[in-house]
Design an enzyme around this catalytic site. Structure first.
Site, PDB file in Angstrom:
ATOM      1  N   GLY A 108      26.769  24.712  41.809  1.00 57.46           N
ATOM      2  CA  GLY A 108      27.369  23.864  42.852  1.00 57.46           C
ATOM      3  C   GLY A 108      27.685  22.477  42.326  1.00 57.46           C
ATOM      4  N   ILE A 110      26.801  31.787  43.141  1.00 55.68           N
ATOM      5  CA  ILE A 110      25.354  32.060  43.143  1.00 55.68           C
ATOM      6  C   ILE A 110      24.998  33.331  43.916  1.00 55.68           C
ATOM      7  CG2 ILE A 110      24.589  29.693  42.736  1.00 55.68           C
ATOM      8  CD1 ILE A 110      23.924  29.810  45.888  1.00 55.68           C
ATOM      9  N   TYR A 125      20.500  24.463  57.858  1.00 53.92           N
ATOM     10  CA  TYR A 125      20.327  23.737  56.591  1.00 53.92           C
ATOM     11  C   TYR A 125      18.841  23.413  56.371  1.00 53.92           C
ATOM     12  CZ  TYR A 125      20.960  19.800  53.279  1.00 53.92           C
ATOM     13  OH  TYR A 125      20.905  18.946  52.200  1.00 53.92           O
ATOM     14  N   ILE A 167      32.235  27.396  42.367  1.00 48.96           N
ATOM     15  CA  ILE A 167      33.233  28.426  42.684  1.00 48.96           C
ATOM     16  C   ILE A 167      34.603  27.781  42.902  1.00 48.96           C
ATOM     17  CG2 ILE A 167      31.698  30.183  43.638  1.00 48.96           C
ATOM     18  CD1 ILE A 167      32.243  28.998  46.421  1.00 48.96           C
TER      19      ILE A 167
END
Ligand code: NAD
Ligand code: THR
Length: 387
Positions: free
Chosen positions: A76, A121, A209, A103
């Site tokens: 990331g 991932i 989150y 990505i």
């Protein structure tokens, strides 16, 4: 097209039975192989793993000697923090020893500044291939969906933040990596003590989150005790940076205000003026990450630490900015989702354990932060103007 021979009901048994017998033999052989393979290979099949690591085991997992540089993979890496971390680590360990991955397609300056590789991932085999082919020894796991974006797409956040983390943990355990996973002030919730919030207290966050980050903290610590994984985790406050934009969090306003102030002299804030949250300048955050990764294992009495630098409200940040830009106009149009999240998060963060154990110390308070951000944009503006 070639015609396929027709298979009648009676023929099926004759064809399928030998296949089933062959598959049975292969399965038995696979089971035997799995039982003699090195333990690390069996992490994904825990029931086969005889590995027992006691909680006082030494942190043996890193496979490079102390004089070697680590070989680092950052997942990331194209978000707010990854590019800056790669720059810091490359300065210390050499350009080719730090691989950025994401990505997304990297901008040309990032692509040309050091190794970049595509890595999703959620693709376990691809992750393993990258770790093996590049002899990775440290993994910094930055991929995530942040708080506000996560609430807008819970299924994706669950997948990236939880399933993705499981892949990372298994890869790290299998290959003896030192693993850094950031957590956040968002790992606390409305029932946590908020002013200040200590390292150990009730953690019942109300966002996907936050839930995924508590899960990451607990899973990392579990793998550490169970398998000796060298897991290290810092709970970051909201991070403020000049040269990278935030990825959809609740603290984003504290970055956006600088951009809008410089562009238009006006800023509309999506949190109430008195919403107090812990914050940190990016250089402090990245330095803390390197410091905790380099800290001798015997100084770490915990595997997850709060770190902090300052706490302020939108009103206090605006006033500090207005000292330099008196013409700045700030108005408020509250985003109810972000406000509810912010109201459940710590107001001040107790990072005394990090300071005591591995010497954490921040460099930037609110006035230094504002000055540094304005200097950065001032330099940029003059450079743009000169072209
Ligand atoms: N920035 C902050 O204020 C802050 C504060 C606390 C904790 N953190 C944590 O630090 C880490 C980095 O934060 P950031 O601000 O750079 O985040 P960001 O949102 O800016 O970047 C996250 C990156 O993850 C990538 N990503 C998404 N799905 C992926 C996948 N399937 N495979 C690989 N990559 C994928 C995205 O493309 C993006 O570049 C995150 O784990 C975050 O939770 C950040
Ligand atoms: C605080 C942090 O985790 C992130 N900046 C967010 O607001 O979601």
């Amino acid at each position: 097209m070639q015609e396929q021979p027709e298979i009648t009901g009676g023929d099926w048994r004759g064809i399928i039975m030998p296949i089933i017998r062959t598959l049975g033999t292969v399965a038995q052989q696979a089971q035997r192989v799995q039982q003699v393979l090195p333990v690390t290979v069996a992490i994904r099949n825990i029931s086969f793993s005889p590995r027992q690591v006691t909680s006082d085991a030494s942190f043996h997992s890193v496979s490079f000697s102390e004089t070697d540089h680590p070989k680092v993979l950052i997942t990331g890496g194209l978000g707010q923090l990854g590019v800056g971390l790669a720059k810091l680590l490359r300065k210390r360990f050499g350009k080719n020893n730090v691989i950025l991955s994401d990505i997304r397609k990297p901008p040309s300056n990032v692509f040309h500044s050091g190794p970049f590789i595509y890595s999703d991932i959620l693709d376990y085999k691809n992750l393993r291939e990258i770790v093996v082919n590049n002899r990775i020894t440290w993994l910094v796991h930055y991929s995530a969906l942040l708080s506000a974006v996560g609430e807008a797409n819970v299924a994706l956040a669950r997948s990236v933040n939880i399933t993705g983390l499981h892949n990372i943990l298994d890869i790290a355990a299998e290959h003896g990596l030192r693993l850094f996973v950031p957590s956040t002030i968002g790992a606390f919730g409305p029932t946590s003590p908020r002013n200040p919030t200590p390292d150990l207290c009730v953690q019942r966050p109300r966002t996907i989150y936050g839930v995924s980050k508590v899960h990451a903290e607990l899973m990392g610590e579990y793998y550490h005790h169970r398998y000796g994984l060298d897991f290290r985790c810092l709970r970051y406050p909201g991070i403020i940076s000049a040269d990278s934009m935030p990825g959809g969090g609740t603290t984003d306003y504290a970055v956006q205000i600088f951009h809008d102030a410089i562009k238009s002299g006006k800023f509309e804030c999506n949190l109430k003026p008195d919403t107090r949250l812990p914050m940190m300048y990016i250089d402090d955050c990245l330095r803390a990450t390197l410091e905790v990764m380099e800290a001798p294992a015997d100084t770490l009495t915990m595997r997850t630490y709060n770190i902090n630098a300052m706490s302020f409200t939108p009103e206090e940040l605006s006033q500090e900015l207005q000292k330099q830009m008196p013409e700045l106009e700030v108005t408020y149009d509250v985003d109810l989702v972000r406000q509810a999240i912010a109201d459940s998060w710590p107001m001040d963060f107790d990072d005394s354990n990090a300071r005591k154990d591995w010497g954490w110390k921040h460099d930037y308070d609110l006035p230094e932060l504002v000055q540094t951000m304005l200097n950065y944009f001032g330099v940029e503006t003059r450079m743009v103007g000169a072209n």
